[in-house]
Motif scaffolding. Structure first.
Motif, mmCIF file in Angstrom:
data_model
loop_
_atom_site.group_PDB
_atom_site.id
_atom_site.type_symbol
_atom_site.label_atom_id
_atom_site.label_comp_id
_atom_site.label_asym_id
_atom_site.label_seq_id
_atom_site.Cartn_x
_atom_site.Cartn_y
_atom_site.Cartn_z
ATOM 1 N N MET A 1 14.451 4.553 2.894
ATOM 2 C CA MET A 1 13.283 5.319 2.476
ATOM 3 C C MET A 1 12.555 4.712 1.474
ATOM 4 O O MET A 1 12.893 4.336 0.085
ATOM 5 C CB MET A 1 13.264 6.948 2.231
ATOM 6 N N ARG A 2 11.463 4.402 1.609
ATOM 7 C CA ARG A 2 10.071 4.363 0.531
ATOM 8 C C ARG A 2 9.430 4.966 -0.133
ATOM 9 O O ARG A 2 9.298 6.349 0.435
ATOM 10 C CB ARG A 2 9.319 3.051 1.380
ATOM 11 N N TYR A 3 8.919 4.727 -1.935
ATOM 12 C CA TYR A 3 8.345 6.313 -2.005
ATOM 13 C C TYR A 3 6.006 4.777 -2.276
ATOM 14 O O TYR A 3 6.507 3.797 -2.495
ATOM 15 C CB TYR A 3 8.857 6.604 -3.845
ATOM 16 N N TRP A 4 5.613 6.349 -3.041
ATOM 17 C CA TRP A 4 3.864 6.280 -3.133
ATOM 18 C C TRP A 4 3.496 6.776 -3.699
ATOM 19 O O TRP A 4 3.839 8.029 -3.945
ATOM 20 C CB TRP A 4 3.785 6.137 -1.480
ATOM 21 N N LEU A 5 2.166 5.932 -4.299
ATOM 22 C CA LEU A 5 1.803 7.202 -4.984
ATOM 23 C C LEU A 5 0.403 6.440 -4.255
ATOM 24 O O LEU A 5 -0.276 5.815 -3.175
ATOM 25 C CB LEU A 5 1.423 6.596 -6.541
ATOM 26 N N MET A 6 0.301 8.579 -4.642
ATOM 27 C CA MET A 6 -1.272 8.054 -3.025
ATOM 28 C C MET A 6 -2.485 9.298 -3.791
ATOM 29 O O MET A 6 -2.434 10.475 -4.605
ATOM 30 C CB MET A 6 -1.264 8.882 -1.846
ATOM 31 N N LYS A 7 -3.894 8.021 -4.004
ATOM 32 C CA LYS A 7 -5.084 9.224 -4.469
ATOM 33 C C LYS A 7 -5.349 9.473 -4.077
ATOM 34 O O LYS A 7 -5.934 9.298 -2.795
ATOM 35 C CB LYS A 7 -5.731 7.993 -5.734
ATOM 36 N N SER A 8 -6.216 10.848 -4.255
ATOM 37 C CA SER A 8 -6.930 12.166 -3.791
ATOM 38 C C SER A 8 -8.005 12.194 -5.070
ATOM 39 O O SER A 8 -7.226 13.131 -5.831
ATOM 40 C CB SER A 8 -6.664 12.983 -2.774
ATOM 41 N N SER A 132 -6.286 -2.067 -11.403
ATOM 42 C CA SER A 132 -5.407 -0.962 -10.758
ATOM 43 C C SER A 132 -6.496 0.462 -9.838
ATOM 44 O O SER A 132 -6.430 1.339 -10.559
ATOM 45 C CB SER A 132 -3.556 -0.412 -10.556
ATOM 46 N N ARG A 133 -7.057 0.107 -9.030
ATOM 47 C CA ARG A 133 -7.820 0.703 -8.102
ATOM 48 C C ARG A 133 -7.771 1.111 -6.872
ATOM 49 O O ARG A 133 -8.269 1.936 -6.639
ATOM 50 C CB ARG A 133 -9.220 0.445 -8.391
ATOM 51 N N LEU A 134 -6.023 0.854 -5.910
ATOM 52 C CA LEU A 134 -5.842 0.917 -4.550
ATOM 53 C C LEU A 134 -5.821 2.508 -4.886
ATOM 54 O O LEU A 134 -4.911 3.220 -5.699
ATOM 55 C CB LEU A 134 -4.317 -0.107 -4.541
ATOM 56 N N SER A 135 -5.555 3.358 -3.482
ATOM 57 C CA SER A 135 -4.943 4.392 -3.769
ATOM 58 C C SER A 135 -4.341 5.157 -3.025
ATOM 59 O O SER A 135 -4.102 5.767 -2.907
ATOM 60 C CB SER A 135 -6.818 4.981 -2.230
ATOM 61 N N ILE A 136 -3.731 4.023 -2.108
ATOM 62 C CA ILE A 136 -2.219 4.102 -2.231
ATOM 63 C C ILE A 136 -1.237 2.924 -2.581
ATOM 64 O O ILE A 136 -1.639 1.300 -2.700
ATOM 65 C CB ILE A 136 -1.669 3.589 -0.265
ATOM 66 N N THR A 137 -0.394 3.377 -3.310
ATOM 67 C CA THR A 137 0.146 1.969 -3.993
ATOM 68 C C THR A 137 1.945 2.249 -3.947
ATOM 69 O O THR A 137 2.279 3.579 -4.363
ATOM 70 C CB THR A 137 -0.333 2.087 -5.560
ATOM 71 N N PRO A 138 2.572 1.318 -4.141
ATOM 72 C CA PRO A 138 3.984 1.401 -3.553
ATOM 73 C C PRO A 138 4.343 1.857 -4.991
ATOM 74 O O PRO A 138 3.779 1.386 -6.093
ATOM 75 C CB PRO A 138 4.562 0.187 -3.102
ATOM 76 N N VAL A 139 5.898 2.808 -5.477
ATOM 77 C CA VAL A 139 6.404 3.299 -5.894
ATOM 78 C C VAL A 139 7.483 2.594 -6.125
ATOM 79 O O VAL A 139 8.869 2.834 -5.118
ATOM 80 C CB VAL A 139 7.026 4.450 -6.596
#
Length: 155
Positions: A1-8, A132-139
């Motif tokens: 499993m991977r972890y992410w941060l998703m901005k909205s 850092s402006r990406l809307s999706i980044t790994p955590v």
């Protein structure tokens, strides 16, 4: 499993909006950055978990947890001339842009960006890096665990 941060942006889709969606699931559409698109295409898998982050608002921060609910597939908004995400150079035979479906897991008491910045254990977190402006980044798994164990409280 991977972890992410998703901005909205909460005006577009907030954690409460996600919780109210049919089947508590939404297509994560409108991503128009190649690196974020590549994360969806190459690395995200159903079952991965993501911090749902409210951005471009008075109090940005982690507002909840979502689960990746699908593999990447073409983002229909790129083909719709009425959409603000329309891309005239993208064609159905070779779509440029993808999305994944995300499903609501749980709402958290907001963890503000300023709180995240206070912790040395998160110093290398991609969200906290300059520009850092990406809307999706790994955590990283250790960042995920630290945030859940130290900062997260169910709302």
């Amino acid at each position: 499993m991977r972890y992410w941060l998703m901005k909205s942006e909460p005006d577009d889709c907030s954690i409460d909006d996600l919780a109210a969606m049919p089947q508590q699931t939404v297509a994560w559409h409108g991503v128009r950055n190649y690196q974020a698109r590549n994360f969806m295409r190459d690395s995200m898998r159903p079952g991965d978990l993501a911090f749902f982050y409210h951005s471009s608002c008075p109090r940005p921060g982690i507002a909840g947890i979502a689960q990746v609910a699908s593999l990447a597939y073409p983002d229909a908004s790129q083909f719709d001339p009425a959409s603000r995400f329309f891309d005239p150079k993208s064609v159905p035979e070779q779509p440029r842009w993808l999305n994944v479906d995300v499903r609501f897991e749980r709402k958290l008491e907001l963890i503000p960006l300023l709180e995240l910045r206070r912790h040395a254990a998160l110093a290398k977190m991609r969200l906290l890096q300059p520009a850092s402006r990406l809307s999706i980044t790994p955590v990283a798994p250790e960042e995920w665990q630290f945030i859940l164990a130290t900062l997260a409280r169910d709302a």
